[in-house]
Design an enzyme around this catalytic site. Sequence first.
Site, mmCIF file in Angstrom:
data_model
loop_
_atom_site.group_PDB
_atom_site.id
_atom_site.type_symbol
_atom_site.label_atom_id
_atom_site.label_comp_id
_atom_site.label_asym_id
_atom_site.label_seq_id
_atom_site.Cartn_x
_atom_site.Cartn_y
_atom_site.Cartn_z
ATOM 1 N N ASP A 67 0.991 -1.292 0.053
ATOM 2 C CA ASP A 67 0.143 -0.076 -0.068
ATOM 3 C C ASP A 67 0.926 0.946 -0.065
ATOM 4 O OD1 ASP A 67 1.058 0.201 2.606
ATOM 5 O OD2 ASP A 67 -0.796 -1.315 3.590
ATOM 6 N N ASP A 69 1.767 5.361 1.553
ATOM 7 C CA ASP A 69 1.370 6.434 2.305
ATOM 8 C C ASP A 69 1.851 7.516 2.013
ATOM 9 O OD1 ASP A 69 0.365 3.939 4.334
ATOM 10 O OD2 ASP A 69 2.347 3.319 4.920
ATOM 11 N N ASP A 143 10.585 4.116 12.721
ATOM 12 C CA ASP A 143 12.217 2.582 13.347
ATOM 13 C C ASP A 143 13.172 2.511 12.819
ATOM 14 O OD1 ASP A 143 10.089 2.399 11.436
ATOM 15 O OD2 ASP A 143 9.194 0.329 12.611
HETATM 16 P P1 ATP Z 1 4.572 -3.323 5.582
HETATM 17 O O1 ATP Z 1 5.523 -3.736 4.358
HETATM 18 O O2 ATP Z 1 4.965 -4.613 6.129
HETATM 19 O O3 ATP Z 1 3.738 -2.669 5.291
HETATM 20 P P2 ATP Z 1 6.334 -1.270 6.520
HETATM 21 O O4 ATP Z 1 6.886 -0.774 7.011
HETATM 22 O O5 ATP Z 1 5.210 -0.359 5.418
HETATM 23 O O6 ATP Z 1 5.753 -2.674 6.110
HETATM 24 P P3 ATP Z 1 3.921 -0.504 8.333
HETATM 25 O O7 ATP Z 1 2.962 -0.893 9.621
HETATM 26 O O8 ATP Z 1 2.667 -0.054 6.909
HETATM 27 O O9 ATP Z 1 5.212 -0.970 8.030
HETATM 28 O O10 ATP Z 1 4.294 1.175 8.601
HETATM 29 C C1 ATP Z 1 4.297 2.168 7.308
HETATM 30 C C2 ATP Z 1 5.696 3.352 8.108
HETATM 31 O O11 ATP Z 1 5.586 3.479 9.222
HETATM 32 C C3 ATP Z 1 7.020 2.538 8.333
HETATM 33 O O12 ATP Z 1 7.709 2.255 7.060
HETATM 34 C C4 ATP Z 1 8.097 3.279 9.374
HETATM 35 O O13 ATP Z 1 8.750 4.159 8.763
HETATM 36 C C5 ATP Z 1 6.740 3.808 9.808
HETATM 37 N N1 ATP Z 1 6.585 2.219 11.514
HETATM 38 C C6 ATP Z 1 5.870 1.776 11.721
HETATM 39 N N2 ATP Z 1 5.591 0.701 12.992
HETATM 40 C C7 ATP Z 1 6.565 1.379 13.303
HETATM 41 C C8 ATP Z 1 7.292 1.655 14.443
HETATM 42 N N3 ATP Z 1 6.473 0.891 15.862
HETATM 43 N N4 ATP Z 1 7.576 2.746 15.244
HETATM 44 C C9 ATP Z 1 8.578 3.825 13.941
HETATM 45 N N5 ATP Z 1 8.098 3.946 13.196
HETATM 46 C C10 ATP Z 1 6.870 2.693 12.620
HETATM 47 MG MG MG Z 2 3.123 -0.083 4.611
#
Ligand code: ATP
Ligand code: MG
Length: 440
Positions: A67, A69, A143
């Site tokens: 997705d 963001d 993170d």
């Molecule tokens: P995925 O491929 O699983 O979607 P993702 O990194 O995009 O991995 P998301 O949960 O969609 O994970 O989170 C989007 C963004 O928000 C991350 O890339 C990161 O920058 C931030 N983020 C998410 N969770 C945390 C956390 N626990 N602490 C700090 N930043 C976070």
């Molecule tokens: Mg994501």
Amino acid sequence: MIKRFIRRVLGLSDQVDRVPRERHGLARDALTPAAAKVCTVLREAGFSAYVVGGAVRDLLLGIAPKDFDVATDARPEQVKPLFRRALIIGRRFRLVHVMMGAETVEVSTFRAADPDTAEKDEHGRVLRDNVFGTQAEDARRRDFTVNALYFDPASEEVVDFHGGLADLKKRVLRVIGDPETRYREDPVRMLRGVRLGAKLGLTLEAATREPIRRLAPLMERVPPARLFDEMLKLLLSGHASACLRQLRDVGLHKGLLPLLDVILEQPLGERFVTLALAQTDERVLAERPVSPAFLFAALLWHEVLAASKAREARGERSIMALENAMDEVLDTQCAKLAITRRLTATMREIWSMQPRFELRSGQRPYRMVESPRYRMAYDFLAVRAASGEVPAELEAWWRAFHSADAETRKAMLLPDTGPRKRRRRRRKKQPAAPPTPASA
Ligand code: ATP
Ligand code: MG
């Protein structure tokens, strides 16, 4: 140079690299139309807008993002009126879901996580961090360095505050700032590190990896519902086996499912869990549906078995022993991991159907294959057989019985034996219907 590097490693640097397309290779046409459009609209309204986080990371690695963001300096109430179908969501931190066609783009305002003002529990876990901030602050609260990259579709530049591009190139996962502090703020980051490492084939950089074993007990303080969500993401990532291996390597498996470490130390249990996860990964990667209930049932099966055997040894009858063991295990696990009711109901069905595979005489096999959960229960039996817990012959019998014609089925039935006869006699008043091939 060194100073800048140190500040960057510590996450103190607001020094930013704006990297042109020639150096990263990401073009705006890699975005989905909705993601591109949302950025354009925000920009034309006078705001900044970037694709951020997982989507940028995945695109740079050549993986299709799940997705998109978008991060912006516009406040939610400024974003919403710019789009026809948009919703402000979230209580703790408000963000906007913009819907275009089948796509939903999540638009969030740059926010800060001021470590001094954020409300924390006694272990350093951040309870609330809902203040708007600058783009640099927004980057610092993320993170991992590779998760803090911002792509500007207008200029096709990647904005990199923490050396994420270099880390991607080296294929390492590195926490922004001091890993221990960041894990204390939010222990789920440890789990995310393992999951993202396995999913993306990135190595956890030494300092990022080092504190995890020591801090694993902090997982206890994570709200169960959040832990459940993260576990589900991990199990359905298509890399569950790799994740589990990595969880064990870093010593995190103990904090997740109580006694998972014990199960993994029993040869049969480990083989069973490994097989179930490998099968799930295969299905996910082939884009076939997987059932979370099946997965959790698999993870906990050997615990149910052990509890059930202990009860039988204390003199409980086998059916009751199994029922009570299921209650016992689910009670313990649900306290830690908010496995939803819908899921536990299915898990119970899968488990309680297992002893019925032993009964291969009379009407029982016919009723069994007609049961709505037969397929799932049979798949479960197949994993039990493959792991050596039950004879392969048992699984083969059911596979054959399921697809056999009426004549063959009848010939396959085993003769009725002792204890089952007694039960049949009790039921004599209502004679069982003869097997109907049409419904079989
Ligand atoms: P995925 O491929 O699983 O979607 P993702 O990194 O995009 O991995 P998301 O949960 O969609 O994970 O989170 C989007 C963004 O928000 C991350 O890339 C990161 O920058 C931030 N983020 C998410 N969770 C945390 C956390 N626990 N602490 C700090 N930043 C976070
Ligand atoms: Mg994501």
